[in-house]
Write a protein that holds these residues in place. Sequence first.
Motif, PDB file in Angstrom:
ATOM      1  N   ASP A   1      19.888  40.445  26.861  1.00 46.14           N
ATOM      2  CA  ASP A   1      20.439  39.541  25.861  1.00 46.14           C
ATOM      3  C   ASP A   1      19.283  38.694  25.333  1.00 46.14           C
ATOM      4  N   ALA A   2      18.788  39.039  24.149  1.00 43.91           N
ATOM      5  CA  ALA A   2      17.609  38.358  23.606  1.00 43.91           C
ATOM      6  C   ALA A   2      17.880  36.885  23.313  1.00 43.91           C
ATOM      7  N   THR A   3      19.113  36.546  22.988  1.00 44.95           N
ATOM      8  CA  THR A   3      19.448  35.152  22.693  1.00 44.95           C
ATOM      9  C   THR A   3      19.303  34.282  23.925  1.00 44.95           C
ATOM     10  N   ARG A   4      19.783  34.783  25.045  1.00 42.63           N
ATOM     11  CA  ARG A   4      19.706  34.041  26.311  1.00 42.63           C
ATOM     12  C   ARG A   4      18.440  34.358  27.102  1.00 42.63           C
ATOM     13  N   GLY A   5      17.736  35.410  26.705  1.00 45.36           N
ATOM     14  CA  GLY A   5      16.536  35.806  27.431  1.00 45.36           C
ATOM     15  C   GLY A   5      16.821  36.337  28.815  1.00 45.36           C
ATOM     16  N   ARG A   6      17.993  36.954  28.983  1.00 44.08           N
ATOM     17  CA  ARG A   6      18.378  37.415  30.316  1.00 44.08           C
ATOM     18  C   ARG A   6      18.689  38.910  30.314  1.00 44.08           C
ATOM     19  N   ASP A   7      18.104  39.581  31.300  1.00 46.99           N
ATOM     20  CA  ASP A   7      18.366  40.998  31.521  1.00 46.99           C
ATOM     21  C   ASP A   7      19.393  41.095  32.644  1.00 46.99           C
ATOM     22  N   VAL A   8      20.572  41.606  32.322  1.00 49.55           N
ATOM     23  CA  VAL A   8      21.672  41.681  33.284  1.00 49.55           C
ATOM     24  C   VAL A   8      21.916  43.137  33.621  1.00 49.55           C
ATOM     25  N   GLY A   9      21.907  43.452  34.898  1.00 49.66           N
ATOM     26  CA  GLY A   9      22.052  44.844  35.281  1.00 49.66           C
ATOM     27  C   GLY A   9      22.834  45.047  36.562  1.00 49.66           C
ATOM     28  N   GLN A  10      23.095  46.310  36.833  1.00 48.25           N
ATOM     29  CA  GLN A  10      23.800  46.726  38.042  1.00 48.25           C
ATOM     30  C   GLN A  10      23.042  47.919  38.618  1.00 48.25           C
ATOM     31  N   ARG A  11      22.723  47.857  39.895  1.00 48.23           N
ATOM     32  CA  ARG A  11      22.027  48.950  40.563  1.00 48.23           C
ATOM     33  C   ARG A  11      22.880  49.476  41.704  1.00 48.23           C
ATOM     34  N   GLN A  12      22.924  50.795  41.825  1.00 43.99           N
ATOM     35  CA  GLN A  12      23.685  51.426  42.908  1.00 43.99           C
ATOM     36  C   GLN A  12      22.837  52.506  43.557  1.00 43.99           C
ATOM     37  N   LEU A  13      22.845  52.517  44.887  1.00 44.20           N
ATOM     38  CA  LEU A  13      22.111  53.517  45.646  1.00 44.20           C
ATOM     39  C   LEU A  13      23.073  54.182  46.626  1.00 44.20           C
ATOM     40  N   THR A  14      23.260  55.483  46.455  1.00 41.90           N
ATOM     41  CA  THR A  14      24.109  56.259  47.355  1.00 41.90           C
ATOM     42  C   THR A  14      23.203  56.973  48.349  1.00 41.90           C
ATOM     43  N   LEU A  15      23.320  56.606  49.608  1.00 37.79           N
ATOM     44  CA  LEU A  15      22.446  57.140  50.645  1.00 37.79           C
ATOM     45  C   LEU A  15      22.909  58.530  51.086  1.00 37.79           C
ATOM     46  N   PRO A  16      22.031  59.306  51.698  1.00 42.38           N
ATOM     47  CA  PRO A  16      22.411  60.654  52.139  1.00 42.38           C
ATOM     48  C   PRO A  16      23.614  60.693  53.075  1.00 42.38           C
ATOM     49  N   ASP A  17      23.826  59.609  53.839  1.00 48.08           N
ATOM     50  CA  ASP A  17      24.971  59.576  54.754  1.00 48.08           C
ATOM     51  C   ASP A  17      26.262  59.129  54.069  1.00 48.08           C
ATOM     52  N   GLY A  18      26.203  58.917  52.746  1.00 47.26           N
ATOM     53  CA  GLY A  18      27.381  58.532  51.994  1.00 47.26           C
ATOM     54  C   GLY A  18      27.557  57.040  51.802  1.00 47.26           C
ATOM     55  N   ARG A  19      26.767  56.242  52.515  1.00 36.88           N
ATOM     56  CA  ARG A  19      26.863  54.797  52.362  1.00 36.88           C
ATOM     57  C   ARG A  19      26.371  54.389  50.981  1.00 36.88           C
ATOM     58  N   VAL A  20      27.059  53.434  50.352  1.00 35.92           N
ATOM     59  CA  VAL A  20      26.719  53.004  49.000  1.00 35.92           C
ATOM     60  C   VAL A  20      26.272  51.535  49.025  1.00 35.92           C
ATOM     61  N   LEU A  21      25.094  51.289  48.468  1.00 40.04           N
ATOM     62  CA  LEU A  21      24.584  49.931  48.299  1.00 40.04           C
ATOM     63  C   LEU A  21      24.674  49.605  46.816  1.00 40.04           C
ATOM     64  N   ARG A  22      25.278  48.469  46.501  1.00 38.32           N
ATOM     65  CA  ARG A  22      25.505  48.135  45.092  1.00 38.32           C
ATOM     66  C   ARG A  22      25.350  46.631  44.901  1.00 38.32           C
ATOM     67  N   ALA A  23      24.671  46.233  43.817  1.00 39.00           N
ATOM     68  CA  ALA A  23      24.521  44.809  43.531  1.00 39.00           C
ATOM     69  C   ALA A  23      24.178  44.603  42.064  1.00 39.00           C
ATOM     70  N   ALA A  24      24.562  43.445  41.556  1.00 41.50           N
ATOM     71  CA  ALA A  24      24.200  43.041  40.201  1.00 41.50           C
ATOM     72  C   ALA A  24      22.980  42.129  40.269  1.00 41.50           C
ATOM     73  N   TYR A  25      22.267  42.050  39.153  1.00 41.67           N
ATOM     74  CA  TYR A  25      21.115  41.165  39.097  1.00 41.67           C
ATOM     75  C   TYR A  25      20.984  40.572  37.701  1.00 41.67           C
ATOM     76  N   THR A  26      20.317  39.433  37.627  1.00 38.77           N
ATOM     77  CA  THR A  26      19.985  38.793  36.360  1.00 38.77           C
ATOM     78  C   THR A  26      18.561  38.276  36.448  1.00 38.77           C
ATOM     79  N   LEU A  27      17.729  38.684  35.511  1.00 38.73           N
ATOM     80  CA  LEU A  27      16.344  38.219  35.462  1.00 38.73           C
ATOM     81  C   LEU A  27      16.079  37.568  34.115  1.00 38.73           C
ATOM     82  N   ARG A  28      15.321  36.478  34.147  1.00 39.21           N
ATOM     83  CA  ARG A  28      15.034  35.712  32.939  1.00 39.21           C
ATOM     84  C   ARG A  28      13.655  36.077  32.396  1.00 39.21           C
ATOM     85  N   TYR A  29      13.593  36.348  31.113  1.00 43.09           N
ATOM     86  CA  TYR A  29      12.329  36.647  30.449  1.00 43.09           C
ATOM     87  C   TYR A  29      12.170  35.682  29.281  1.00 43.09           C
ATOM     88  N   TYR A  30      11.041  34.962  29.286  1.00 42.30           N
ATOM     89  CA  TYR A  30      10.796  33.938  28.274  1.00 42.30           C
ATOM     90  C   TYR A  30       9.843  34.455  27.201  1.00 42.30           C
TER      91      TYR A  30
END
Length: 239
Positions: free
Chosen positions: A168-197
């Motif tokens: 979002d160029a107006t707010r200067g924030r990159d908002v995302g979601q990352r998901q990692l599915t491990l070989p054993d089927g376990r799923v790691l998932r989290a959202a993140y927000t990083l500020r770029y000036y």
Amino acid sequence: MSDFFGELYLRSTLPYLSEAVTAREVEYLSRAFADVEGPVVDLGCGHGRHAARLNTEGALAGRVVGLELDPLSLRLRRPGFPVVRGDLRALPFQDATLGGAYAWYSTLFAFSDAEHVQVLREVARALKPGGRLVFQTVPYERLAGSPGASFRERLPDGSLLEEESRFDATRGRDVGQRQLTLPDGRVLRAAYTLRYYPLAELKGLLESTGFSVQWVHGGLDGAPVSPESTDLIVGAGRR
């Protein structure tokens, strides 16, 4: 964000952090602090790929300490450097005791705007007058030119990494979601927000928190920032 900068972050980023890349970044940091005396802290050191090398060879040998909040990163850290557990917003260092500090991959800007002021003021407090802060991030203009990103790849261990983000160029924030599915089927998932000036705004932020900008580079070769730059590396002195 704490869920993001833990097991998910480690497992999803380590495959992309080659020893060759680390060596080039360490060389840059070694040059950046060649004229600095006193301890140098790696802010958000993670598993210590920079700190371990810098503390065992070259101009900074024996002077680097890591700071990290994530307990898993601390347990998995590389040997060869001392580390303390702590928060960037309340550094566990006394006033004017550090010669330098550095942070890589937008580590300083994963909070609110008010907290970014707090983080920089904390770094300024802990640095000696004339001490130096060096940090790397991504140019605002690069993200504004390509605001949407999507990624899907199988990692060497068989895990499936999937990520989507929107800047979002107006707010200067990159908002995302990352998901990692491990070989054993376990799923790691989290959202993140990083500020770029934007660069002018970033310079103003540094000036307002006790720093003077000494250089701005667009890459590890020390080239100036250009529309093609993938990096924004800033060196700032403590006034």
